[in-house]
Design an enzyme around this catalytic site. Sequence first.
Site, PDB file in Angstrom:
ATOM      1  N   HIS A  75      -7.852  11.218 -63.254  1.00 16.72           N
ATOM      2  CA  HIS A  75      -9.187  11.734 -63.593  1.00 16.72           C
ATOM      3  C   HIS A  75      -9.422  11.715 -65.109  1.00 16.72           C
ATOM      4  CE1 HIS A  75     -12.706  14.418 -63.662  1.00 16.72           C
ATOM      5  NE2 HIS A  75     -12.816  14.191 -62.355  1.00 16.72           N
ATOM      6  N   HIS A 128     -12.352  20.978 -54.505  1.00 10.54           N
ATOM      7  CA  HIS A 128     -13.625  21.683 -54.743  1.00 10.54           C
ATOM      8  C   HIS A 128     -14.792  20.818 -54.289  1.00 10.54           C
ATOM      9  CE1 HIS A 128     -13.022  19.307 -58.422  1.00 10.54           C
ATOM     10  NE2 HIS A 128     -14.304  19.406 -58.666  1.00 10.54           N
ATOM     11  N   HIS A 145     -13.508  21.758 -67.647  1.00 11.17           N
ATOM     12  CA  HIS A 145     -12.297  20.955 -67.498  1.00 11.17           C
ATOM     13  C   HIS A 145     -11.304  21.366 -68.571  1.00 11.17           C
ATOM     14  CE1 HIS A 145     -13.777  17.905 -64.588  1.00 11.17           C
ATOM     15  NE2 HIS A 145     -14.954  18.106 -65.164  1.00 11.17           N
ATOM     16  N   HIS A 177     -15.289  14.651 -55.947  1.00 17.16           N
ATOM     17  CA  HIS A 177     -14.065  15.084 -55.261  1.00 17.16           C
ATOM     18  C   HIS A 177     -14.270  15.241 -53.754  1.00 17.16           C
ATOM     19  CE1 HIS A 177     -11.474  16.082 -58.798  1.00 17.16           C
ATOM     20  NE2 HIS A 177     -12.660  16.033 -59.381  1.00 17.16           N
TER      21      HIS A 177
END
Length: 702
Positions: free
Chosen positions: A425, A78, A403, A83
């Site tokens: 992560h 994404h 998330h 990222h």
Amino acid sequence: MATDVGDNRGVAQNDSDIWRMTPLGAGQEVGRSCHLLEFKGKKIILDCGIHPGMSGFSGLPYIDNCDPASIDLLLITHFHLDHAGALPWFLQKTTFKGRVFMTHATKAIYRWLLSDYIKVSNISTENQMYSEADLEDSMDRIETINFHEQKSVSGIQFWCYHAGHVLGAAMFMIEIAGVRVLYTGDYSREEDRHLMAAEIPAITPDVLITESTYGTHIHEPREERESRFTSKVQEIVERGGRCLIPVFALGRAQELLLILDDYWASHPELHEIPIYYASSLAKKCMSVYQTYSNAMNENIQRQLNIRNPFQFRHISNLKGMDNFDDVGPSVVMASPGMMQSGLSRELFETWCPDRLNGCIIAGYCVEGTLAKQILSEPKEITATSGLKLELKMSVDYISFSAHADYRQCSEFVRAMKPPHVILVHGEANEMGRLKSALNREYEDDADVSIQIHNPKNLESVQLCFRGEKMAKVMGNLALKKRKQDEVLSGVLIKRNFNYHIVTPEDLPSHTNLSTSVITQRLSVYFTAPIHVLKFHLEQVADQVKPITLPDDTEGLSVFNSVFVVKKEKVVLVEWQASMANDLYAETVVSIILRVQADPHARKVTNTQIRQSGRAVVYKERLQKMLTGMFGQDSITRKFGTSIKKEEDEEVDEEFHLKVADCDVIVNWKTRVVKCDSNAALQEQISSSVNLLYGAVMPIQTA
């Protein structure tokens, strides 16, 4: 450095059986997601982000621990900076020559988001990782992929699923040589006002690489969260303060805008209080959201049939401070979300000394950022100018972070049941808690065996995957039904990780190859007559035939594959190259050289030539052997020994023995021995016949 070696499908036979994953970022940290996968000689990088809490080159992943030129494929999940923020640098400033993929929406937003990042970054030119021109050039190298569309690059199969989180976010399923890996990136299994929940793939991966951002924390229900948020915003503006909501330009910002616009619409008393969306990307972002509405949930798509929900009725766009009339209460959503720089940082420094004002942190905050710092409620903060500023405004944390929490992560793992889970992560403590919690879930479950790994940056997880290799028979070989354990002969073709067996004649149909014949010729000095050479060749070969060429030159055919022609003081040896023919030719040449070098070998009498038939010698010696074994009287019918040509059909091929009242028949030509009354005697004579044949007769060709 390898931290874990798991045995999944057997013991590794060589290094190609080792699957390796190395975090180049986001290993026991949040930020600069970047993971290197290696298997069967293929290399893939998953995401290429920067660390939000660091600036310049220090925020890059540890790319110097791999060779960019050796990377086959790069997949971006994404558009968030942690990222994708390092992608222009990786594409334009390194030796990477592979292919890079992301979804259509991600590519559209990536362009504008990183352009904004370049503008708002307070970095000197010499420390700037890439320029606007580098970003523009990187767009030409990025390829797009649709959800559920299967792609193949250098034998690597991959496709993607909806991940929730933000518009265009994808989870990638990657398959190499039958081994499947699911990389979630950031994902959310909770549907919100505009995004669908992350999908659960129907295929179980061998390895699941998943985020662990929230560890064992559980999000509060969406309705309660929205209620707390709108109540806190209303509380701040009703006391006469300014409400700052730091957000990233795209992602959670659109969710919060939908919530505030609906809330203002149902509360007329708030209509006089302005709401600003402070982002230079506002209009561009909205156009992207309208273009890719098909990637959103059914709620948004139903509303689009009536009106565009992203055309807000109570929210105005604010490009910068120059256009902001800061008088009275207001609500401002400004980027970036962690207030490292930009408009959100500028507004915070302006408003923080006033206790009437308030700041609502609505997303996850990375260590080292101002947003993370103010959650601990310090009495003062350091401004970008270096001055100390009192922090009197209220600070609240209401997480709208998309998330996965512990409940979502646990349910996702249980649905997948992969043999291996790799956590990335997440801060070290949160990741450790999640690992322990997942291990406790399955410690008493005998039916499920899951190994949990949580590597640090640059620590590799190594797993063994040794699958069976299978080849598909194609072309003419497949026309005939084959029996179990039947031996097949053909050409083995390997294309990526698929194997096929075809006949040489079928090669042009299934490959870019074609068959050809190599004829080899060799000239050897030789002065003896051709019949002398024939005599010596007959001692080792059963098929030596005279041939005559059109120009009346004499020659020999040996083994039906090697041709020898005598011309003056030279013999020409010719054959079609193959493994068998090369061996035959080597035998013929060695005999030629031996005869030429040995004067005695060239002295061959006519009697020797006439008796050179090895079949005659074999039959004579066979008769003597059997007479010696069983006595002269045992032979009841002999075969003749005055044979001139072994091809003579008049010659009796059998003779009979009488041994201890047992009748034995021996066929000298086929070497078949028959003795119906005594199997042991039959086996004894048969073994002796074959041993003698191997010692006396020349080499036979098929």
